[in-house]
Design a protein around this motif. Structure first.
Motif, PDB file in Angstrom:
ATOM      1  N   ILE A  88      54.947 -19.062  -6.059  1.00  0.00           N
ATOM      2  CA  ILE A  88      55.407 -20.402  -5.689  1.00  0.00           C
ATOM      3  C   ILE A  88      55.021 -20.612  -4.228  1.00  0.00           C
ATOM      4  N   VAL A  89      54.466 -21.789  -3.922  1.00  0.00           N
ATOM      5  CA  VAL A  89      53.988 -22.099  -2.568  1.00  0.00           C
ATOM      6  C   VAL A  89      54.897 -23.143  -1.923  1.00  0.00           C
ATOM      7  N   ASP A  90      55.358 -22.865  -0.705  1.00  0.00           N
ATOM      8  CA  ASP A  90      56.080 -23.855   0.098  1.00  0.00           C
ATOM      9  C   ASP A  90      55.374 -23.944   1.443  1.00  0.00           C
ATOM     10  N   SER A  91      54.508 -24.926   1.557  1.00  0.00           N
ATOM     11  CA  SER A  91      53.664 -25.057   2.750  1.00  0.00           C
ATOM     12  C   SER A  91      54.453 -25.741   3.867  1.00  0.00           C
ATOM     13  N   ARG A  92      55.590 -25.118   4.266  1.00  0.00           N
ATOM     14  CA  ARG A  92      56.500 -25.715   5.248  1.00  0.00           C
ATOM     15  C   ARG A  92      55.832 -25.890   6.601  1.00  0.00           C
ATOM     16  N   ALA A  93      56.173 -26.966   7.288  1.00  0.00           N
ATOM     17  CA  ALA A  93      55.548 -27.275   8.581  1.00  0.00           C
ATOM     18  C   ALA A  93      55.771 -26.171   9.604  1.00  0.00           C
ATOM     19  N   ARG A  94      56.962 -25.563   9.596  1.00  0.00           N
ATOM     20  CA  ARG A  94      57.279 -24.561  10.619  1.00  0.00           C
ATOM     21  C   ARG A  94      56.234 -23.445  10.609  1.00  0.00           C
ATOM     22  N   LEU A  95      55.937 -22.936   9.421  1.00  0.00           N
ATOM     23  CA  LEU A  95      54.937 -21.879   9.314  1.00  0.00           C
ATOM     24  C   LEU A  95      53.534 -22.427   9.542  1.00  0.00           C
TER      25      LEU A  95
END
Ligand SMILES: NC(=O)c1ccc[n+]([C@@H]2O[C@H](COP(=O)([O-])OP(=O)(O)OC[C@H]3O[C@@H](n4cnc5c(N)ncnc54)[C@H](OP(=O)(O)O)[C@@H]3O)[C@@H](O)[C@H]2O)c1
Length: 309
Positions: A88-95
């Protein structure tokens, strides 16, 4: 070659283009994911519209923070994920900001930092998995942030949406009493999750007051009315948090949700346990991303919108 959605200027969904791109090579610390399903979140149309003045993403941009798929290749230095694994991919801005780029998920193949993926549990369907990142992790994080227990009565504004419905389910699983605001069309849905539904009309505060005192508030809507209701109903010492910080929540000193580092892992685990169930509204072909963003922009989609590559 593979396909992606791309935009060269800010605007409405009409600025989206459907283009070819070279399948990316995973860099050091990255894996190449072949997307099986992509989740649509309000952040997608907001970023395309240019809502965030500080958005560091250069043009051309590709929308999307959520997807699930199969690892097709691993870059150097990757030893905790393997080819063939479902993630599952969560391309969160923080990272993404840390790594200098945000590779939007609205594409067939995606090279992504391993800090932005977790293993997809075998019991979680691709539709559920694609629906978890961004909205459900925010809902989970709000309940975690507030430290909700069985002693709480939690008010959830926007309880029928992706964020709110996850907050409801996690709080109910913790034994809390939950009051959720939604339009009447969603009241049976909220009851099925174990929440007491309340319409967000002018007399919302009085209706909620009659249901008894609340101890905490999680706001997945924002705006003047939700914040005013929280301020009026929350007793001194009660916890409040918002998923959408605006001038109203800032004026009331209601913090934007803090995300724990393991949020995606925790949410995947809750989905595998059956605690979290994402309501799916519809699945469209990825090439119809503009239609998906237009529906998301209404703010009243009856569940998660998915895109199939
Ligand atoms: N901080 C974060 O990490 C984070 C992550 C994800 C999302 N967000 C933000 O959180 C917000 C919600 O996202 P989402 O994914 O839940 O959106 P969503 O799935 O599109 O849901 C929106 C929900 O809001 C409800 N709603 C609209 N106006 C309302 C009102 N005045 N009072 C109560 N409910 C209302 C709608 O229900 P009805 O149809 O019944 O009106 C709908 O169910 C967005 O602003 C998004 O950008 C923040």
């Amino acid at each position: 070659m593979s396909k992606r959605i791309v935009y060269y200027e800010h605007g409405g969904p009409e600025v989206l283009r459907w283009e070819d791109e070279t399948v990316p090579e995973p860099a050091h610390g990255q894996v190449l994911v072949r997307n099986e399903m992509i989740g649509v979140n309000p952040i997608d149309w907001k970023l395309v519209a240019g809502v965030f003045k500080s958005d560091p993403a250069p043009f051309p941009g590709t929308p999307g923070w959520a997807s699930t798929g199969i690892i097709e290749a691993v870059g150097e230095g990757v030893n905790n994920f393997a080819v063939g694994q479902a993630v599952i991919v969560d391309s969160r801005a923080r990272l993404a900001v840390t790594s200098g780029s945000r590779a939007g998920t609205f594409r067939e193949y995606l090279a992504v930092d391993t800090r932005q993926i977790v293993a997809r549990p075998p019991d979680v369907s691709i539709e559920q998995a694609a629906g978890l990142p961004s909205s459900a992790v925010a809902g989970y994080s709000m309940v975690h942030h507030l430290g909700i227990t069985e002693d709480d009565t939690l008010l959830v504004h926007g309880a029928a949406g992706g964020v709110g419905s996850a907050a409801v389910q996690v709080a109910v699983a913790r034994g809390a009493r939950v009051i959720g605001t939604a339009s009447p069309a969603n009241h049976d849905y909220l009851r099925s999750l174990g929440a007491h539904p309340v319409d967000y009309t002018a007399d919302m505060v009085e209706v909620i007051r009659k249901l008894g005192p609340i101890t905490a508030s999680a706001d997945a809507v924002g705006g003047a009315a939700s914040v005013a209701a929280t301020v009026t109903l929350l007793p001194a010492g009660g916890g409040a948090v918002t998923a959408w910080g605006d001038e109203h929540s800032q004026a009331a000193s209601i913090p934007w949700v803090r995300h724990p580092d393991d949020e995606l892992h925790q949410v995947a685990k809750l989905a595998a346990q059956g605690v979290l169930n994402i309501r799916i509204a519809e699945t469209l072909p990825l090439s119809e991303a503009a239609v998906a963003l237009e529906r998301s922009r209404t703010g009243h989609s009856p569940g998660k919108i998915l895109l199939q590559p």
